[in-house]
Design a protein around this motif. Structure first.
Motif, PDB file in Angstrom:
ATOM      1  N   LEU A  57     -23.642  24.493  40.077  1.00 57.26           N
ATOM      2  CA  LEU A  57     -22.904  25.484  40.866  1.00 57.26           C
ATOM      3  C   LEU A  57     -23.822  26.031  41.954  1.00 57.26           C
ATOM      4  N   GLY A  58     -25.087  26.065  41.662  1.00 59.21           N
ATOM      5  CA  GLY A  58     -26.047  26.570  42.640  1.00 59.21           C
ATOM      6  C   GLY A  58     -27.465  26.265  42.220  1.00 59.21           C
ATOM      7  N   GLY A  59     -28.387  26.515  43.123  1.00 59.36           N
ATOM      8  CA  GLY A  59     -29.792  26.275  42.831  1.00 59.36           C
ATOM      9  C   GLY A  59     -30.228  24.917  43.329  1.00 59.36           C
ATOM     10  N   SER A  60     -31.489  24.604  43.107  1.00 62.11           N
ATOM     11  CA  SER A  60     -31.974  23.317  43.600  1.00 62.11           C
ATOM     12  C   SER A  60     -32.801  22.598  42.549  1.00 62.11           C
ATOM     13  N   ILE A  61     -32.735  21.266  42.636  1.00 55.56           N
ATOM     14  CA  ILE A  61     -33.528  20.398  41.764  1.00 55.56           C
ATOM     15  C   ILE A  61     -34.289  19.453  42.684  1.00 55.56           C
ATOM     16  N   ARG A  62     -35.594  19.448  42.562  1.00 54.83           N
ATOM     17  CA  ARG A  62     -36.395  18.482  43.318  1.00 54.83           C
ATOM     18  C   ARG A  62     -37.136  17.618  42.316  1.00 54.83           C
ATOM     19  N   ASN A  69     -29.784  17.192  44.267  1.00 61.92           N
ATOM     20  CA  ASN A  69     -28.410  17.708  44.342  1.00 61.92           C
ATOM     21  C   ASN A  69     -27.490  16.681  45.014  1.00 61.92           C
ATOM     22  N   GLY A  70     -26.379  16.383  44.334  1.00 63.27           N
ATOM     23  CA  GLY A  70     -25.377  15.491  44.915  1.00 63.27           C
ATOM     24  C   GLY A  70     -25.682  14.016  44.767  1.00 63.27           C
ATOM     25  N   ILE A  71     -26.809  13.658  44.174  1.00 68.67           N
ATOM     26  CA  ILE A  71     -27.137  12.233  43.992  1.00 68.67           C
ATOM     27  C   ILE A  71     -26.493  11.741  42.692  1.00 68.67           C
ATOM     28  N   PRO A  72     -25.776  10.586  42.737  1.00 68.35           N
ATOM     29  CA  PRO A  72     -25.101  10.118  41.516  1.00 68.35           C
ATOM     30  C   PRO A  72     -26.081   9.687  40.421  1.00 68.35           C
ATOM     31  N   ALA A  73     -25.587   9.736  39.185  1.00 62.49           N
ATOM     32  CA  ALA A  73     -26.441   9.531  38.003  1.00 62.49           C
ATOM     33  C   ALA A  73     -27.237   8.214  38.059  1.00 62.49           C
ATOM     34  N   HIS A  74     -26.598   7.115  38.451  1.00 62.73           N
ATOM     35  CA  HIS A  74     -27.322   5.826  38.395  1.00 62.73           C
ATOM     36  C   HIS A  74     -28.471   5.808  39.406  1.00 62.73           C
ATOM     37  N   LYS A  75     -28.283   6.524  40.528  1.00 65.22           N
ATOM     38  CA  LYS A  75     -29.374   6.570  41.518  1.00 65.22           C
ATOM     39  C   LYS A  75     -30.518   7.449  41.006  1.00 65.22           C
ATOM     40  N   ILE A  76     -30.179   8.447  40.197  1.00 62.29           N
ATOM     41  CA  ILE A  76     -31.218   9.319  39.628  1.00 62.29           C
ATOM     42  C   ILE A  76     -32.075   8.514  38.640  1.00 62.29           C
TER      43      ILE A  76
END
Ligand SMILES: Nc1ncnc2c1ncn2[C@@H]1O[C@H](COP(=O)(O)OP(=O)(O)OP(=O)(O)O)[C@@H](O)[C@H]1O
Ligand SMILES: [Mg+2]
Length: 238
Positions: A57-62, A69-76
Motif C-alpha cells: 500500500l505504501g513504502g519502499s523496498i530496495r 515496487n511493482g516488479i512481478p514475482a518471477h522477475k524478483i
C-alpha cells in the motif's frame, strides 16, 4: 555501504485490514536477520510482499540497489530473492529431483543446475537417497529440507525462510537450524521468520519483534535473547 535489502515504511493491507503498518529494516549481505512475533503479526505478509506476491500500500523496498515496487514475482526471483514459503508448497506428485529442478526454472546452465542439485544432496543427504521418490512421501521435516533446497536452486542473493521449523520434532528442528547456520557460514544472506524465537535469535545477527503489523523492538540476536520483555513474551519465562 548500502544494505542488500532496504525496507522502508512498508505498509500492506488486505482490503481494509492493514496487516503491515509501516515497518522499516535492512538486511546486509552475509547477515541472518530474523523477524519474530506472535501469530498474525504480519511476518508472512511481509515476506510475500518482498517476493512480489502482494502489492504494498505504501513504502519502499530496495533490493541489491534496485526498487522492487511493482516488479512481478518471477522477475524478483531472477534478481536473486528466493522464498521458501510457510507451509512448504512442494509438488507432492513430482520427484524430489524434479522439485529441485523447478527451483531452477529461470536458469539455462544445465551443468550449474546439476552441480547445485548435488549441493542440495550434500546439504541434505536424505534428499539424495530419495531423489527418485515422489516428494509427497517425504516426512514434514524432509519436505522442509526440500523446500529450502528448492529455494537455493535459484542461487539467491537473499534466501527468505518462512517458519522452517513449523510442525517439526525437536530433533528435526535442530537439524533445520543447524543447516541454516551452515548456510550462514557459507556466506548465504538469510531473512528468517520463526515462531521459535530462541532458535532464531541464537543464530541471527539482527532481529526484529513484530506485533500487530509493527516492529516494536529491534536489536542484535544476543540483545533480544537477553531482553526481559522478549524473554517473557516469546521465550516462555516469567
Ligand atoms: N489473505 C488474507 N486476507 C485477509 N487477511 C489476511 C490474509 N492473510 C493474512 N491476513 C491477516 O493479516 C494479518 C497478518 O497475517 P500474517 O500471515 O502475515 O501473520 P504472521 O505473522 O505470518 O502469523 P503466523 O505466525 O501465524 O504465521 C493477520 O491478522 C491475518 O489474519
Ligand atoms: Mg506466518
Amino acid at each position: 555501504m548500502t544494505a542488500l535489502l532496504e525496507v522502508e515504511d512498508l505498509r500492506v493491507a488486505y482490503g481494509k485490514i492493514e496487516a503491515v503498518k509501516g515497518i522499516s529494516f535492512t538486511v546486509e549481505a552475509g547477515q541472518v536477520v530474523t523477524l519474530i512475533g506472535t501469530n498474525g503479526a504480519g511476518k508472512t505478509t511481509t515476506l510475500r510482499t518482498l517476493s512480489g506476491l502482494l502489492q504494498p500500500l505504501g513504502g519502499s523496498i530496495r533490493f541489491d540497489g534496485k526498487p522492487l515496487n511493482g516488479i512481478p514475482a518471477h522477475k524478483i526471483v531472477a534478481l536473486g530473492l528466493a522464498h521458501s514459503p510457510e507451509g512448504r508448497h512442494i509438488f507432492p506428485r513430482l520427484t524430489i529431483a524434479e522439485n529441485l529442478q523447478l527451483g531452477a526454472f529461470l536458469r539455462k546452465d544445465a551443468a550449474g543446475i546439476a552441480q547445485d542439485i548435488q549441493k542440495a544432496y550434500d546439504l541434505f543427504p536424505i534428499l539424495g537417497e530419495r531423489r527418485a521418490q515422489a516428494a509427497g512421501t517425504l516426512s514434514g521435516g524432509e519436505q522442509q529440507m526440500l523446500a529450502m533446497g528448492r529455494a537455493l536452486m535459484s542461487r539467491p542473493k537473499l534466501l527468505m525462510l518462512d517458519e522452517p521449523s513449523m510442525g517439526l520434532s525437536p530433533i528435526m528442528m535442530q537439524k533445520i537450524m543447524q543447516t541454516i547456520a551452515e548456510l550462514k557460514a557459507q556466506g548465504t544472506t538469510i531473512l528468517l521468520v520463526e515462531q521459535n524465537a530462541q532458535a532464531a535469535l541464537s543464530l541471527a545477527d539482527q532481529g526484529h519483534v513484530m506485533e500487530i503489523g509493527n516492529i516494536v523492538l529491534s536489536g542484535t540476536g544476543a540483545e533480544l535473547l537477553h531482553d526481559e520483555s522478549v524473554r517473557k513474551a516469546y521465550l516462555g519465562e516469567d
